[in-house]
Design an enzyme around this catalytic site. Structure first.
Site, PDB file in Angstrom:
ATOM      1  N   ASN B  37     -20.369   4.058 -16.689  1.00  0.00           N
ATOM      2  CA  ASN B  37     -20.999   4.744 -17.799  1.00  0.00           C
ATOM      3  C   ASN B  37     -20.523   6.177 -17.920  1.00  0.00           C
ATOM      4  O   ASN B  37     -20.332   6.856 -16.911  1.00  0.00           O
ATOM      5  CB  ASN B  37     -22.499   4.770 -17.523  1.00  0.00           C
ATOM      6  CG  ASN B  37     -23.293   4.215 -18.662  1.00  0.00           C
ATOM      7  OD1 ASN B  37     -23.082   4.603 -19.805  1.00  0.00           O
ATOM      8  ND2 ASN B  37     -24.185   3.309 -18.348  1.00  0.00           N
ATOM      9  N   HIS B 104     -21.320  -3.580 -30.152  1.00  0.00           N
ATOM     10  CA  HIS B 104     -20.669  -4.548 -29.264  1.00  0.00           C
ATOM     11  C   HIS B 104     -21.731  -4.913 -28.222  1.00  0.00           C
ATOM     12  O   HIS B 104     -22.214  -4.024 -27.495  1.00  0.00           O
ATOM     13  CB  HIS B 104     -19.445  -3.881 -28.632  1.00  0.00           C
ATOM     14  CG  HIS B 104     -18.599  -4.810 -27.791  1.00  0.00           C
ATOM     15  ND1 HIS B 104     -17.338  -4.476 -27.369  1.00  0.00           N
ATOM     16  CD2 HIS B 104     -18.834  -6.050 -27.286  1.00  0.00           C
ATOM     17  CE1 HIS B 104     -16.820  -5.468 -26.645  1.00  0.00           C
ATOM     18  NE2 HIS B 104     -17.732  -6.430 -26.583  1.00  0.00           N
ATOM     19  N   HIS B 106     -23.926  -5.476 -25.225  1.00  0.00           N
ATOM     20  CA  HIS B 106     -23.777  -5.052 -23.829  1.00  0.00           C
ATOM     21  C   HIS B 106     -25.112  -5.108 -23.107  1.00  0.00           C
ATOM     22  O   HIS B 106     -26.152  -4.808 -23.668  1.00  0.00           O
ATOM     23  CB  HIS B 106     -23.142  -3.659 -23.715  1.00  0.00           C
ATOM     24  CG  HIS B 106     -23.798  -2.583 -24.521  1.00  0.00           C
ATOM     25  ND1 HIS B 106     -23.669  -2.487 -25.891  1.00  0.00           N
ATOM     26  CD2 HIS B 106     -24.593  -1.556 -24.162  1.00  0.00           C
ATOM     27  CE1 HIS B 106     -24.333  -1.431 -26.335  1.00  0.00           C
ATOM     28  NE2 HIS B 106     -24.918  -0.855 -25.306  1.00  0.00           N
TER      29      HIS B 106
END
Lengths: 167, 167
Positions: B37, B104, B106
Site C-alpha cells: 500500500n 478495480h 480489491h
C-alpha cells in the site's frame, strides 16, 4: 467443485445459536447459507455463513472458501438489483480484535447508496454497534438504542421475500 | 480449478495505474496478485486484486472469485503469523457508494490488534481516508496529513520482505 442451491434441510447454527430456519435462513448452498439480520444497519444487510461452525476465515478449507464467496457474490448481485443500489460492502470481521462477536465466520453483505450514512464509513460504526448486540442475547425484544431489534415476524417476512430472489 | 503461485511476469494494473512490480507486487497467483500500500493504515495492510481490470465484484467469473479469495486467505494467514496478530479485517468497498476509489475490485487485508485503533471501527475511517488519497495522484511524495505517503524505497523494502513469506 460446483456450488449449488440446496434444500433447507438439517439444522443450521450461527456460532452457539440454533437458527430458526423459516425465520432467518433465505439461501442454502452446499456448504453455506444466507441469513437475515436481527438488527440490520440498512435494508438488505444480510450475512453469508459457512455451514461448518468455525471461528476464523483461515480455518475454512478450499471448497468452503469457494462456496462462501460465490454465494456472497450471487447474494450481493441479487440484493443490488432488488434494492436498486449501485454498490455493496463485503466485510469479514475475522477475530475479536477485528470486531467479530459471534465465533463463526460470517460475511456481512450490505447494499450501499450514496449518502446512506452521514459519513460514508459510518456503515462500519453501525456494523459494530449492531454486532455488539449479539454479545448479550438473541432475544426478540425492543432495543433501547436508536435502531430497534426486529420482531420474529418482521424477520420471517424478509426471509420469505429474499427466498423468492433465489428460486 | 487449482490456484497456484506464478512468476512475476507481464504487466499488472491497478485500475488506470501500471504497477511497479519490484516496488509493489509481493504475490502472484494465476488470476490475482497481492500488492503493498502507498499509505497503509497499519503495518501489513495490503490489497489482493484480480489480474483482470474490472470495477465490481459481480463482474468476476467463478475462477476469479475462487482465486481471489483463496489468495486473500493465504495472504491473510501468512500476515497474521508474520505480524503476530490474532485477527484480520477483510473488506471490499464494491462501488463508489461503498467507498471504492480505484475502479478495480480489491480486497483490503488488514492485520488487527486489540486496541490498534481508539475505537475498533476506526480502522474503516482510516481506510477511507487512505483510499481517498488515490483520487488525486499516486506520486511518491510526503503527505500533509497525519500519516504520510511512503517512499518508493519503503514500499520496495516491504515488498521484498513479504515476497519471502510466499516462497
Amino acid at each position: 467443485m460446483e456450488y449449488s442451491r440446496e434444500p433447507f434441510t438439517g439444522n443450521f447454527h450461527f456460532g452457539p445459536f440454533l437458527l430458526k430456519k423459516s425465520v432467518e435462513v433465505f439461501y442454502v448452498s452446499k456448504l453455506s447459507y444466507g441469513i437475515v439480520n436481527l438488527k440490520p444497519i440498512v435494508p438488505g444487510h444480510v450475512l453469508v455463513i459457512p455451514k461448518r461452525v468455525v471461528k476464523r476465515f483461515k480455518e475454512l478449507d478450499l471448497n468452503e472458501v469457494y462456496d462462501l464467496w460465490h454465494s456472497a457474490q450471487l447474494i450481493g448481485g441479487r440484493l443490488e438489483q432488488y434494492y436498486h443500489v449501485q454498490a455493496m460492502t463485503y466485510c469479514v470481521q475475522d477475530g475479536e480484535a477485528a470486531g467479530q462477536t459471534v465465533p463463526h465466520v460470517h460475511v456481512h453483505v450490505i447494499p450501499r447508496r450514496a449518502g446512506d450514512f452521514e459519513r460514508n464509513d459510518q456503515v462500519y460504526e453501525m456494523l459494530e454497534a449492531s454486532s455488539s448486540y449479539l454479545h448479550g442475547s438473541r432475544k426478540w425484544e425492543i432495543d433501547t438504542e436508536e435502531r430497534r431489534v426486529r420482531t420474529e415476524e418482521e424477520m420471517e417476512e424478509e426471509t420469505k421475500l429474499l427466498r423468492t430472489l433465489f428460486m
